[in-house]
Design an enzyme around this catalytic site. Structure first.
Site, PDB file in Angstrom:
ATOM      1  N   HIS A 112      -4.678  -6.387   8.239  1.00 29.40           N
ATOM      2  CA  HIS A 112      -3.552  -5.577   8.798  1.00 29.40           C
ATOM      3  C   HIS A 112      -3.421  -3.954   8.446  1.00 29.40           C
ATOM      4  O   HIS A 112      -3.402  -3.242   9.296  1.00 29.40           O
ATOM      5  CB  HIS A 112      -2.207  -6.477   8.411  1.00 29.40           C
ATOM      6  CG  HIS A 112      -0.981  -5.867   9.234  1.00 29.40           C
ATOM      7  ND1 HIS A 112      -0.328  -4.988   8.989  1.00 29.40           N
ATOM      8  CD2 HIS A 112      -0.513  -6.609  10.423  1.00 29.40           C
ATOM      9  CE1 HIS A 112       0.645  -4.875   9.966  1.00 29.40           C
ATOM     10  NE2 HIS A 112       0.550  -5.866  10.859  1.00 29.40           N
ATOM     11  N   ASP A 133       1.570  -0.918   3.834  1.00 33.77           N
ATOM     12  CA  ASP A 133       0.958  -1.999   4.344  1.00 33.77           C
ATOM     13  C   ASP A 133       0.068  -2.942   3.378  1.00 33.77           C
ATOM     14  O   ASP A 133       0.518  -2.825   2.414  1.00 33.77           O
ATOM     15  CB  ASP A 133       0.067  -1.681   5.490  1.00 33.77           C
ATOM     16  CG  ASP A 133       0.178  -2.735   6.840  1.00 33.77           C
ATOM     17  OD1 ASP A 133      -0.236  -3.682   6.651  1.00 33.77           O
ATOM     18  OD2 ASP A 133       0.588  -2.477   8.013  1.00 33.77           O
ATOM     19  N   SER A 181       2.968  -3.665  15.474  1.00 34.35           N
ATOM     20  CA  SER A 181       2.428  -2.987  14.240  1.00 34.35           C
ATOM     21  C   SER A 181       1.353  -2.130  14.423  1.00 34.35           C
ATOM     22  O   SER A 181       0.735  -1.056  13.906  1.00 34.35           O
ATOM     23  CB  SER A 181       1.722  -4.365  13.446  1.00 34.35           C
ATOM     24  OG  SER A 181       2.613  -4.941  12.556  1.00 34.35           O
TER      25      SER A 181
END
Length: 705
Positions: free
Chosen positions: A156, A77, A483
């Site tokens: 994220h 990620d 996600s």
């Protein structure tokens, strides 16, 4: 030279001119030369909601799986914010002796940032830089800074990592919302971070992704979670341009379970990404929590919407008006409060009602436009869309029905006023779960005979760790997307792996799919969350909503081997050379077109049934040694469905059995579209359910385009 790949597959990434690439491609030892593309990221309460309560009275996967103790979860990620309390190693066991990874030094990141929870971190940027598509810099507001290290720049990766395996953190909240005990699915599992996604790109390059897979295989992770992917049109598996499919194939070949997000392009059908059959592809669902805010009108009516805005400014009664009444002449997207569409003199000091009329618009951009024009609040009407985002001024999201009621009040009142209330958490008010509106739907556009998504898991308004720029910054944030769903399942896979260390990635996927739930908290079937809110079908929910406690004891599993996947690739019509290059194996590729249907998956999809077809499946008993299972069939409308044998008997010498399922079209019934059913094997205690999807096509009738 940018990278050399050697642990899971062989090859290299290099910066070349077009002519150099063409010249190298002519070398006899070179399989293929391809450009490195970019992939986009698929952007507390949820664990209790799916049954992994910390103090559950009944048997629980969380306790039986030792909270993931000794398992290593890799996250590919945007990096990690190591100071977050979610990555504390309090209560953690020692680093597994098999671990071969490192804590790679970089800007504001060194070996001291790793511990017994965060046992490794690497970063890969050469692919992004070699493409010449960006440089390290802050954005125009200075809000983000890119770090040349595994440190996360925009949250994220931090968020997804803490969902999968974050440690226990009390009183976690997003500026007062969703306050409670935050934790990951496998809070005692170790984390390994592979940063391949960069803020200056808002994406992740193929070269960096492949290197992340390569190192994760070398380092010794047990589970990989990846919340990024392609958009349609997708590349064929043997094309070698899908770095996630390539990297994950070699990871699965080494016994690593790879979990990937389905994408956020729903509710349109056929948009699902990460469709390779060796991946566990996860769609998003809602939980039973909403963040509701009151809209109080001057006529003493109170209506309700959703909001994440917790600021204390502008909380009294103010004049409320409709965007078209204060529009700039000839401005575009007036109804939706598009940028520059509002008259500053008329908007100043007012709450503005906006109606979404284009996919280019959303509540966040509308609130920015209203704020720029001097407005102090937004009521944003749109079709139902799951998840909320914080605005720069007070904002409340409502559906078109509520929006129309407010507009009627504005038109009738001589002096319309409104007050926007603070959001608060509401539990159990709506039937849950429901498929998130944004979750990408099947069928797979590459291999429709492979059901995708495999499963759905919580992905709406999920509270998890987030970078903190200062002491006042929010260390936890509510985000939505597939996600967030993928690391939920990665955490559960880690618990299953801890409990059943000898299970293959295929067995773990089977356990998840065949035990998933199709019913919500109200006892009705899960709705798909699209415009019509129809009952969810396998292309919306896969096997159903994840049920971790049932997945730890599925009874039977459909195990799938690497050899099965190779035969599947051959059945797709790829050349022997293409399959050999992808899998890096020497093989004879027999083009048996039926093997695609016979891939030993825990689901059955027949895209084109012409009269009759028989498929084969094999199950392995992982329950009591002496077991008897009977088949329960629910045939799709318009087909007959027969299972042979109808009874499976397992004993000390027979733990693996094969059966056949024969389908036949019923001519007088409906044809053309997919119809859905199921096959369930049960011994009275276990219910091993496989979703079934069939599209009947008679000769001369073509599939829908």
């Amino acid at each position: 030279m940018v990278y050399s790949y050697k642990h899971g597959f062989s090859g290299f990434a290099a910066r070349l001119t077009q002519s150099e690439a063409e010249e190298i491609s002519k070398f006899p030892v070179v399989v293929r030369v391809l450009p490195s593309r970019m992939h986009k990221l698929h952007t507390t309460r949820s664990w209790d909601f799916i049954g992994l309560e910390l103090h559950r009275a009944k048997q629980s996967l969380l306790t039986d799986g030792k909270m993931g103790k000794g398992i290593i979860i890799g996250i590919i990620d945007s990096g990690v914010w190591p100071e977050s309390k979610s990555f504390s190693d309090e209560g953690m066991g020692p680093v597994p002796s098999r671990w071969k990874g490192i804590c790679q030094r970089g800007e504001h990141f060194n070996a001291s940032n790793c511990n017994r929870k965060l046992i490794g971190a690497r970063w890969f940027v050469k692919g992004s830089l070699a493409g010449g598509l960006g440089t390290f810099s802050t954005n125009k507001t200075g809000e983000y800074r890119e770090f040349k290290s595994a440190r996360d720049s925009f949250g994220h990766g931090t968020h997804t990592a803490s969902i999968a395996a974050g440690n226990f953190v009390e009183n976690a909240n997003d500026y007062g919302l969703a306050e409670g005990l935050a934790r990951g699915g496998a809070p005692r599992a170790h984390l390994a971070i592979y940063k391949a996604c960069w803020f200056f790109q808002h994406a992740c390059s193929d070269a960096d992704i492949l290197k992340a897979f390569d190192k994760a295989i070398h380092d010794g992770v047990d589970v990989l979670s990846i919340s990024l992917g392609d958009e349609i049109p997708l590349f064929p598996y043997a094309d070698r341009r899908d770095s996630i499919a390539i990297g994950s194939f070699h990871a699965v070949a080494q016994g690593i379970t790879v979990v990937a997000s389905a994408g956020n392009d729903g509710p349109i059908s056929g948009t699902v990404a990460n469709v390779a059959p060796w991946l566990i592809t996860v769609g998003a669902s809602t939980t039973d929590r909403r963040f509701m805010a009151a809209i109080m009108l001057g006529n003493n009516r109170t209506l309700w919407g959703q909001s994440l805005y917790t600021g204390k400014d502008h909380r009294g009664f103010y004049v409320v008006t409709y965007s078209e009444r204060i529009a700039v002449a000839s401005a575009e997207y007036v109804k939706g409060c598009g940028e520059g569409s509002l008259n500053k003199t008329l908007a100043a000091g007012k709450i503005v009602l906006c109606f979404k009329t284009s996919d280019e618009q959303d509540m966040v951009s509308a609130s920015a436009a209203v704020s720029e024009a001097g407005g102090i609040g937004v009521i944003y009407a749109q079709s139902r869309e799951d998840g909320s985002n914080p605005c720069v001024i007070p904002c409340v999201k409502v559906d078109y029905g509520i929006g129309t009621q407010i507009l009627t009040y504005i038109r009738r009142a001589r002096f319309p006023i409104a007050k926007l209330g603070f959001p608060s958490s509401a539990f159990g008010k709506l039937a849950s779960p429901r498929v998130a509106s944004f979750s990408s739907r099947g069928p797979s556009s590459i291999s429709p005979q492979v059901l995708k998504p495999d499963i759905v898991a919580p992905g709406v308004d999920i509270l998890a760790a987030f970078p903190s720029s200062d002491e006042k910054g929010a260390e936890y944030k509510l985000l939505s997307g597939t996600s967030m769903s993928a690391p939920h399942v990665a955490g559960i896979a880690a618990l299953i792996k801890s409990m059943h260390s000898n299970w293959s990635p295929g067995a773990i996927r089977s356990a998840l799919v065949t035990t998933a739930s199709q019913t919500g908290t109200d006892g009705n079937e899960i709705c798909d969350g699209g415009p019509t809110d129809k009952i969810g079908d396998p292309f919306d929910i896969g096997g159903g909503h994840v049920d971790p406690n049932k997945a730890m004891d599925p009874g039977l599993v459909y195990d799938t081997t690497i050899s099965d996947y190779i035969r599947f690739l051959c059945s797709m019509g790829y050349s022997r050379e293409s399959v050999a290059n992808l899998t890096e194996t020497k093989l004879r590729c027999k083009k048996d077109q039926h093997h695609g249907q016979n891939l030993n998956l825990p689901s059955i999809v027949i895209p084109s049934l012409r009269r009759r077809l028989t498929v084969t499946r094999t199950v392995t008993n992982v329950g009591p040694e002496d077991s008897v299972y009977e088949a329960v069939v629910k045939p799709p409308y318009g087909t007959s469905m027969k299972v042979e044998p109808q009874v499976l008997r397992f004993n000390s010498t027979t733990q693996v059995l094969t059966f056949k399922v024969s389908f036949a079209s019923v001519r007088e019934k409906a044809r053309g579209g997919y119809k859905f059913g199921s096959l369930t094997w049960t011994d009275g205690e276990h219910f091993v359910r496989s979703p079934v999807a069939v599209r009947v096509l008679e000769f001369g009738i073509f599939p829908d385009v």
